[in-house]
Design an enzyme around this catalytic site. Structure first.
Site, PDB file in Angstrom:
ATOM      1  N   LYS A  31       0.878  -1.183   0.000  1.00 14.07           N
ATOM      2  CA  LYS A  31       0.000   0.000   0.000  1.00 14.07           C
ATOM      3  C   LYS A  31       0.910   1.225   0.000  1.00 14.07           C
ATOM      4  CE  LYS A  31      -1.716   3.003   2.015  1.00 14.07           C
ATOM      5  NZ  LYS A  31      -1.453   4.392   1.583  1.00 14.07           N
TER       6      LYS A  31
ATOM      7  N   GLU B  81       9.326   1.614  10.814  1.00 14.21           N
ATOM      8  CA  GLU B  81      10.424   2.552  10.515  1.00 14.21           C
ATOM      9  C   GLU B  81       9.811   3.939  10.548  1.00 14.21           C
ATOM     10  OE1 GLU B  81      13.556   1.942  10.053  1.00 14.21           O
ATOM     11  OE2 GLU B  81      13.503  -0.226   9.912  1.00 14.21           O
TER      12      GLU B  81
ATOM     13  N   CYS C 160      14.139  10.603   6.484  1.00 12.19           N
ATOM     14  CA  CYS C 160      14.029  10.339   7.919  1.00 12.19           C
ATOM     15  C   CYS C 160      15.380  10.359   8.612  1.00 12.19           C
ATOM     16  CB  CYS C 160      13.369   8.980   8.110  1.00 12.19           C
ATOM     17  SG  CYS C 160      14.221   7.705   7.176  1.00 12.19           S
TER      18      CYS C 160
ATOM     19  N   GLU D 128      10.119  16.786  13.828  1.00  9.68           N
ATOM     20  CA  GLU D 128      10.584  16.528  12.471  1.00  9.68           C
ATOM     21  C   GLU D 128       9.951  17.559  11.530  1.00  9.68           C
ATOM     22  OE1 GLU D 128       9.181  12.814  10.802  1.00  9.68           O
ATOM     23  OE2 GLU D 128      11.215  12.346  10.153  1.00  9.68           O
TER      24      GLU D 128
HETATM   25  P1  NAD Z   1       2.647   9.023   6.757  1.00 12.02           P
HETATM   26  O1  NAD Z   1       2.792   8.429   8.094  1.00 12.02           O
HETATM   27  O2  NAD Z   1       1.719  10.158   6.574  1.00 12.02           O
HETATM   28  O3  NAD Z   1       2.196   7.923   5.686  1.00 12.02           O
HETATM   29  C1  NAD Z   1       2.925   6.738   5.487  1.00 12.02           C
HETATM   30  C2  NAD Z   1       2.001   5.686   4.896  1.00 12.02           C
HETATM   31  O4  NAD Z   1       1.017   5.347   5.868  1.00 12.02           O
HETATM   32  C3  NAD Z   1       1.236   6.125   3.652  1.00 12.02           C
HETATM   33  O5  NAD Z   1       1.154   5.049   2.752  1.00 12.02           O
HETATM   34  C4  NAD Z   1      -0.142   6.458   4.204  1.00 12.02           C
HETATM   35  O6  NAD Z   1      -1.177   6.360   3.251  1.00 12.02           O
HETATM   36  C5  NAD Z   1      -0.282   5.391   5.274  1.00 12.02           C
HETATM   37  N1  NAD Z   1      -1.257   5.711   6.328  1.00 12.02           N
HETATM   38  C6  NAD Z   1      -1.706   6.911   6.746  1.00 12.02           C
HETATM   39  N2  NAD Z   1      -2.580   6.765   7.766  1.00 12.02           N
HETATM   40  C7  NAD Z   1      -2.679   5.434   8.007  1.00 12.02           C
HETATM   41  C8  NAD Z   1      -3.373   4.651   8.953  1.00 12.02           C
HETATM   42  N3  NAD Z   1      -4.179   5.206   9.876  1.00 12.02           N
HETATM   43  N4  NAD Z   1      -3.206   3.325   8.935  1.00 12.02           N
HETATM   44  C9  NAD Z   1      -2.373   2.721   8.051  1.00 12.02           C
HETATM   45  N5  NAD Z   1      -1.687   3.418   7.107  1.00 12.02           N
HETATM   46  C10 NAD Z   1      -1.827   4.759   7.093  1.00 12.02           C
HETATM   47  O7  NAD Z   1       4.135   9.407   6.295  1.00 12.02           O
HETATM   48  P2  NAD Z   1       4.581  10.193   4.998  1.00 12.02           P
HETATM   49  O8  NAD Z   1       4.213  11.626   5.167  1.00 12.02           O
HETATM   50  O9  NAD Z   1       4.129   9.459   3.791  1.00 12.02           O
HETATM   51  O10 NAD Z   1       6.187  10.016   5.081  1.00 12.02           O
HETATM   52  C11 NAD Z   1       6.993  10.846   5.856  1.00 12.02           C
HETATM   53  C12 NAD Z   1       7.310  10.208   7.190  1.00 12.02           C
HETATM   54  O11 NAD Z   1       7.915   8.927   6.973  1.00 12.02           O
HETATM   55  C13 NAD Z   1       8.311  10.977   7.997  1.00 12.02           C
HETATM   56  O12 NAD Z   1       7.919  11.001   9.347  1.00 12.02           O
HETATM   57  C14 NAD Z   1       9.602  10.183   7.838  1.00 12.02           C
HETATM   58  O13 NAD Z   1      10.539  10.354   8.873  1.00 12.02           O
HETATM   59  C15 NAD Z   1       9.090   8.803   7.773  1.00 12.02           C
HETATM   60  N6  NAD Z   1      10.065   7.916   7.120  1.00 12.02           N
HETATM   61  C16 NAD Z   1      10.753   7.026   7.891  1.00 12.02           C
HETATM   62  C17 NAD Z   1      11.715   6.205   7.307  1.00 12.02           C
HETATM   63  C18 NAD Z   1      12.501   5.214   8.119  1.00 12.02           C
HETATM   64  O14 NAD Z   1      13.058   4.294   7.520  1.00 12.02           O
HETATM   65  N7  NAD Z   1      12.573   5.340   9.422  1.00 12.02           N
HETATM   66  C19 NAD Z   1      11.971   6.307   5.945  1.00 12.02           C
HETATM   67  C20 NAD Z   1      11.249   7.235   5.198  1.00 12.02           C
HETATM   68  C21 NAD Z   1      10.282   8.035   5.801  1.00 12.02           C
END
Ligand code: NAD
Length: 488
Positions: free
Chosen positions: A183, A259, A293, A392
């Site tokens: 997803k 992550e 991240c 962040e």
């Molecule tokens: P997000 O948390 O908004 O979304 C991530 C994913 O989760 C998307 O596919 C989204 O549709 C889905 N999602 C949203 N609400 C959900 C729910 N209630 N249940 C299940 N899935 C849901 O994050 P983003 O804005 O897409 O990405 C940025 C964030 O990701 C930053 O906080 C960044 O630090 C983190 N990130 C972490 C890593 C790592 O390896 N630690 C790597 C890349 C990004």
């Protein structure tokens, strides 16, 4: 670069398909604000079908027991993604807004090569090992530790490094013998649908082993986390969403691997070469405009050399090209969406309200009227307790904090809810290593060392996550352990 390749269809049970509702949504290029094309707007019924297909494929297709087929399919996937690299590169740049130079590394080429590493690992992995014999209750027993696939995996991914993160989940999960429902984030669907198309058309993956469900909203992610037919959720995204995933997954006590976010510190010790430190700090925050991240977003300079360090940093940041992501010289592109740009600008205002001073940038670049750009920004005289040092920002905003020696720097670096990454710069490697050992973080670079690679376990302490992605540890996240005790 080649023409754009788009793929509007999802992959469900081996078939490329539009949403059952017929609905689709627009995919927008963040650098031009133009619509690249549309993609299926999957809803609950599509997700239900994808989970059903993955469950059936795991339980009945024989995939979980056929290691040779799994390795062959992974090699086919790597070969196909390599063959299409130049076509897909343009799409990744257009939907992510990432500089094309980064697609030669983490945004495409490196994760594609990483599939081969995972295939090799699966081929040499000790799926069964002996724990030796024991004697208990008068019974002599031969004990065998067997590793088995965890089952149906829900892989939920963000938009910032979509190819990297999709493959960092899909490849080890498939290698382990799991089946997958991927997803992706609504903002970067093509990185996932193109993977689905290649899997369907250029590999022998049995139907249902890999499914891709795109959606304009987040509800299908929630549904995937809740569904009792799913055995494991592998999630990358924000800490707030990670918490929701854990709560949603409690129904059938799924294994959850997270992550999450980061606010990593780059500690510059007082003996450091400040120009080397400034280069590393500027390069990090400019890469993909701070949308990573693991980027070191807090720079900790020795108080005695603070002004000198800030001057070197500002000069370095001014020299790094940002703007059009299709230009090979660019290192930073736009932010993903207007909403994210407004969020970043709001953080800059909050920083100033809480006492920081803007040493560079702080606004929207006048020379880039189209696209969701924010100027490379340096906030100085920042207190580590302030919002911009604790939260962040996910934009090209570096906060600079003064420290009073090694112990103080360690204290400040660890005074964070996160613990994902970090860096130390010093002219004394032993001293830098000693400081690195004291930071509570999953990865840390000493004097420019690079930890990124398919064999390196990546992940965080504290609110940065649970578990590790990549490497042997990352592969083992997708395995269960079974002990078979045979009387002998
Ligand atoms: P997000 O948390 O908004 O979304 C991530 C994913 O989760 C998307 O596919 C989204 O549709 C889905 N999602 C949203 N609400 C959900 C729910 N209630 N249940 C299940 N899935 C849901 O994050 P983003 O804005 O897409 O990405 C940025 C964030 O990701 C930053 O906080 C960044 O630090 C983190 N990130 C972490 C890593 C790592 O390896 N630690 C790597 C890349 C990004």
């Amino acid at each position: 670069m080649s023409e754009l390749v788009t793929e509007p269809r999802m992959l469900i049970d081996g078939k490329l398909a539009p949403a059952l509702s017929g609905r689709s949504f627009a995919n927008v290029n963040p650098a031009t604000e133009e619509v690249l094309g549309t993609v299926a707007d999957g809803s609950a019924e599509d997700m239900d079908a994808a989970i059903d297909a993955a469950r059936t494929a795991f339980d009945r297709s024989g995939w979980a027991d056929d290691l040779d087929l799994r390795i062959r399919c992974l090699r086919q996937l790597e070969e196909a993604l390599t063959k299409h690299a130049d076509e897909f590169r343009a799409t990744v740049v257009a939907e992510v807004g990432c500089p094309v130079s980064l697609t030669r590394m983490a945004q495409y080429d490196t994760p594609v090569k990483g599939i081969g590493w995972v295939a090799d690992l699966a081929g040499s992995y000790a799926w069964e090992s002996s724990l030796g014999q024991s004697e208990a209750f008068g019974i002599r027993t031969e004990r065998t530790l067997r590793r088995e696939p965890a089952g149906v995996v829900g892989a939920i991914t963000p938009w910032n490094f979509p190819v990297q993160i999709n493959l960092a989940k899909v490849a080890p999960a498939l290698a382990a013998g799991c089946t997958v429902v991927l997803k992706p984030a609504p903002d970067t669907p093509y990185s996932a649908t193109l993977l689905g198309r290649v899997a369907a058309e250029e590999t022998e993956l049995p139907p249902g082993v890999l499914n891709v469900v795109t959606s304009a909203g987040h509800e299908v992610g929630q549904q995937l986390s809740e569904d009792p037919r799913v055995d494991l959720i592998s999630f990358t995204g924000s800490t707030a969403t990670g918490r929701r995933v854990v709560q949603a997954s409690a129904g059938n006590l799924k294994k959850v691997f997270l992550e999450l976010g980061g606010k990593s510190a780059h500690i510059v010790l007082d003996d450091a070469d400040l120009s080397a430190a400034a280069f590393a700090a500027a390069f990090q925050i400019m890469v993909h405009s701070g949308q990573g991240c693991a980027i070191t977003t807090r720079l900790l300079l020795p108080r005695s050399r603070y002004d000198e360090g800030v001057d070197a940093l500002v000069e370095m940041m001014r020299s790094i090209p940002y703007g059009d992501p299709t230009d090979p010289a660019t290192l930073g592109g736009p932010l993903i969406r207007e909403q994210q740009r407004q969020r970043v600008l709001s953080y800059i205002r909050t920083g100033v309200e809480e006492g920081a001073r803007i040493a560079l940038g702080g606004g929207v670049p006048a020379h880039l009227p189209k696209g969701f750009y924010v100027e490379p920004t340096v906030l100085v005289e920042v207190d580590n307790a302030s919002t911009v040092a604790q939260e962040e920002i996910f934009g090209p905003v570096l906060v600079v904090i003064a420290h009073d020696g090694d112990d103080d720097a360690v204290r400040i670096a660890n005074d964070s809810a996160y613990g994902l990454s970090g860096a130390i710069t010093s002219s004394d490697t032993e001293r830098a290593m000693a400081v690195a050992r004291r930071i509570r973080t999953g990865t840390i670079a000493v004097n420019g060392g690079v930890y990124y690679g398919p064999d390196v376990p990546f992940g965080g302490y504290k609110h940065s996550g649970v578990g590790r992605e990549s490497g042997v540890l990352g592969f083992e996240e997708y395995l269960e352990a079974k002990v078979i005790a045979g009387a002998c």
